[in-house]
Scaffold this motif. Sequence first.
Motif, PDB file in Angstrom:
ATOM      1  N   TYR A  53      37.156 -16.772  83.730  1.00 35.75           N
ATOM      2  CA  TYR A  53      37.184 -18.077  83.068  1.00 35.75           C
ATOM      3  C   TYR A  53      36.036 -18.979  83.503  1.00 35.75           C
ATOM      4  O   TYR A  53      35.659 -19.890  82.770  1.00 35.75           O
ATOM      5  N   TYR A  54      35.466 -18.713  84.662  1.00 34.79           N
ATOM      6  CA  TYR A  54      34.317 -19.500  85.140  1.00 34.79           C
ATOM      7  C   TYR A  54      33.144 -19.367  84.164  1.00 34.79           C
ATOM      8  O   TYR A  54      32.584 -20.360  83.686  1.00 34.79           O
ATOM      9  N   HIS A  55      32.781 -18.125  83.850  1.00 34.17           N
ATOM     10  CA  HIS A  55      31.676 -17.907  82.915  1.00 34.17           C
ATOM     11  C   HIS A  55      32.091 -18.211  81.475  1.00 34.17           C
ATOM     12  O   HIS A  55      31.260 -18.637  80.662  1.00 34.17           O
ATOM     13  N   ALA A  56      33.356 -17.979  81.160  1.00 28.87           N
ATOM     14  CA  ALA A  56      33.843 -18.291  79.809  1.00 28.87           C
ATOM     15  C   ALA A  56      33.618 -19.771  79.500  1.00 28.87           C
ATOM     16  O   ALA A  56      33.141 -20.128  78.416  1.00 28.87           O
ATOM     17  N   VAL A  57      33.932 -20.632  80.450  1.00 36.17           N
ATOM     18  CA  VAL A  57      33.749 -22.072  80.249  1.00 36.17           C
ATOM     19  C   VAL A  57      32.283 -22.405  80.004  1.00 36.17           C
ATOM     20  O   VAL A  57      31.945 -23.165  79.090  1.00 36.17           O
ATOM     21  N   LEU A  58      31.390 -21.841  80.814  1.00 33.08           N
ATOM     22  CA  LEU A  58      29.959 -22.156  80.688  1.00 33.08           C
ATOM     23  C   LEU A  58      29.414 -21.785  79.316  1.00 33.08           C
ATOM     24  O   LEU A  58      28.663 -22.550  78.699  1.00 33.08           O
ATOM     25  N   TRP A  59      29.800 -20.613  78.823  1.00 32.33           N
ATOM     26  CA  TRP A  59      29.231 -20.149  77.555  1.00 32.33           C
ATOM     27  C   TRP A  59      29.936 -20.757  76.345  1.00 32.33           C
ATOM     28  O   TRP A  59      29.282 -21.031  75.325  1.00 32.33           O
ATOM     29  N   LEU A  60      31.230 -20.971  76.428  1.00 28.95           N
ATOM     30  CA  LEU A  60      31.940 -21.611  75.317  1.00 28.95           C
ATOM     31  C   LEU A  60      31.514 -23.070  75.180  1.00 28.95           C
ATOM     32  O   LEU A  60      31.377 -23.586  74.066  1.00 28.95           O
ATOM     33  N   GLN A  61      31.265 -23.727  76.310  1.00 28.89           N
ATOM     34  CA  GLN A  61      30.772 -25.101  76.266  1.00 28.89           C
ATOM     35  C   GLN A  61      29.392 -25.151  75.604  1.00 28.89           C
ATOM     36  O   GLN A  61      29.096 -26.057  74.828  1.00 28.89           O
ATOM     37  N   GLN A  62      28.550 -24.162  75.902  1.00 28.59           N
ATOM     38  CA  GLN A  62      27.221 -24.117  75.288  1.00 28.59           C
ATOM     39  C   GLN A  62      27.332 -23.880  73.786  1.00 28.59           C
ATOM     40  O   GLN A  62      26.586 -24.479  72.997  1.00 28.59           O
ATOM     41  N   ALA A  63      28.252 -23.023  73.383  1.00 32.87           N
ATOM     42  CA  ALA A  63      28.471 -22.779  71.949  1.00 32.87           C
ATOM     43  C   ALA A  63      28.899 -24.069  71.259  1.00 32.87           C
ATOM     44  O   ALA A  63      28.413 -24.405  70.170  1.00 32.87           O
ATOM     45  N   LEU A  64      29.819 -24.812  71.886  1.00 32.91           N
ATOM     46  CA  LEU A  64      30.293 -26.076  71.318  1.00 32.91           C
ATOM     47  C   LEU A  64      29.166 -27.099  71.243  1.00 32.91           C
ATOM     48  O   LEU A  64      29.029 -27.817  70.245  1.00 32.91           O
ATOM     49  N   LYS A  65      28.342 -27.129  72.282  1.00 31.16           N
ATOM     50  CA  LYS A  65      27.230 -28.078  72.323  1.00 31.16           C
ATOM     51  C   LYS A  65      26.244 -27.813  71.190  1.00 31.16           C
ATOM     52  O   LYS A  65      25.802 -28.736  70.498  1.00 31.16           O
ATOM     53  N   GLN A  66      25.907 -26.552  70.977  1.00 25.39           N
ATOM     54  CA  GLN A  66      24.961 -26.213  69.910  1.00 25.39           C
ATOM     55  C   GLN A  66      25.578 -26.455  68.533  1.00 25.39           C
ATOM     56  O   GLN A  66      24.881 -26.874  67.602  1.00 25.39           O
TER      57      GLN A  66
END
Length: 535
Positions: free
Chosen positions: A183-196
């Motif tokens: 979930y640590y990496h999941a948060v980082l990449w899902l947040q980036q997807a949401l940001k873009q």
Amino acid sequence: MKTFLYFKFWTLLVCCCWTTQAEIFTSISQMTDLIYTEKELVQSLREYIEAEETKLATVKSWANKLDALTRVSTSDPEGYLAHPVNAYKLMKRLNTEWSELETLVLQTPSDGFISNMSTHRQYFPDEEDETGAAKALMRLQDTYQLDSEAFSRGKLPGIHSNALLTVDDCFDMGKTAYNEADYYHAVLWLQQALKQLDTGEEAVVSKADILDYLSYSVYQMGDLPRAIELTRRLVAIDSSHQRAGGNLRYFEQLFSKQLNEMNQEYQPASEEPIQLGTYSRPKDHLPEREAYEALCRGEGLQMNEARRSRLFCRYQDGYRNPHLLLKPMKEEDEWDSPHIVRYLDFLSHEEIEKIKVLAKPRLARATVRDPKTGVLTTANYRVSKSAWLEAEDDPVIDRVNQRIQDLTGLTVDTAELLQVANYGVGGQYEPHYDFSRRPFDSSLKADGNRLATFLNYMSDVEAGGATVFPDLGAAIRPRKGTAVFWYNLFKSGEGDYRTRHAACPVLVGSKWVSNKWIHERGQEFRRPCGLTEVD
């Protein structure tokens, strides 16, 4: 001032590096074949498109002709058929030409493309390979402390490229981590997807799907206020979402219970965006993880002026070896204790290319010996592809073996075969010892333990890939054509635990190395035993 032996000197570069490569397609060398496969498939796809366009153009021409014809015939059917030629042509069209059109429409220009796809599909990466590639990016992200935006925008240290990650790419990265309960990496990449996505970038994945995965991942990281805020956004977008309502009630009840137990008032979620450092990375099996990764980034190096003053350059003739008297090898000290040296111009470009040609057809996933069973197996902490070459395979292998023997003064008769490894992006070999620590290791009965390591660097690496020694605070950078050498055992035969080392992940580039593990047997008079345990 440094001391130079013989008659020339060169600049002493005390830096260090090692690298290695990733999951099932762990070799850049083999992955290049996929590039050409994809090019061939694109050509096949274009041929299919051209055939479809030709077919469609023929059908359109036929439709246009019949459209004009039927406008005339339907305006006065009896008058039209009163002409015998028209009557004949109608019979002919319906009996022959429409059948020909039917045959044309039923033709499948895709057959060639599908056949080509089927031929190459056996060589395609599978789901495990894709997951491995995603994990490699996350490994690089951790080791070199890169945020997800840096990756998605192609901004790597010292390099800026047009290799971009889309919203869907970032979502898939996050989902891969999510499915692994990471979930640590999941948060980082899902947040980036949401940001873009919030910047207006088009995507196949919906904002609701991103928020669904992100809110639960944030909850798993223990951030209830932010999980509640994200779930409320999800409910606002899709009030009928099958999980959102239930999750929101559960999160709110749990958070309320925590506040009551801690006698605290409600605090809204932080408005700071989630980024690298927002959450602590979970600990893993490796106790020296932080020190190892810091060295990979060039931090925490224990090279100081006092130590540097004890490092020298010299010409090495292999203790007056006849093969080296007229052309001694340039030798540089990389570390003082344990003594690690680098040899310059050990391999020529032609020798390197020949070794790579010999190794490429034999490359297979690198293995390690299970410390409990002694059985060779693959492991996530060693990600590379390797091949073993014998002296009989080609004269160049025999020459390299002889050169190692001449230079070190140690016999290679009991050494292991020359191992060639290709480490690609994200490839690694976490901290390990080259010598065996198992007292009754059956593999050591004949030739003894691994006395020394001779490592050849056969390529330069654009970024990353250092060989690091966490206990020493040392790092050695790969330089094509050079080789490094150190002893794994004291003269007493006891293991030198200071030689625990690691191959940092390759950030950009492809790393080729070859190594020779020299064993104890046959060295009795070449490296006599010491009088103490640590001689």
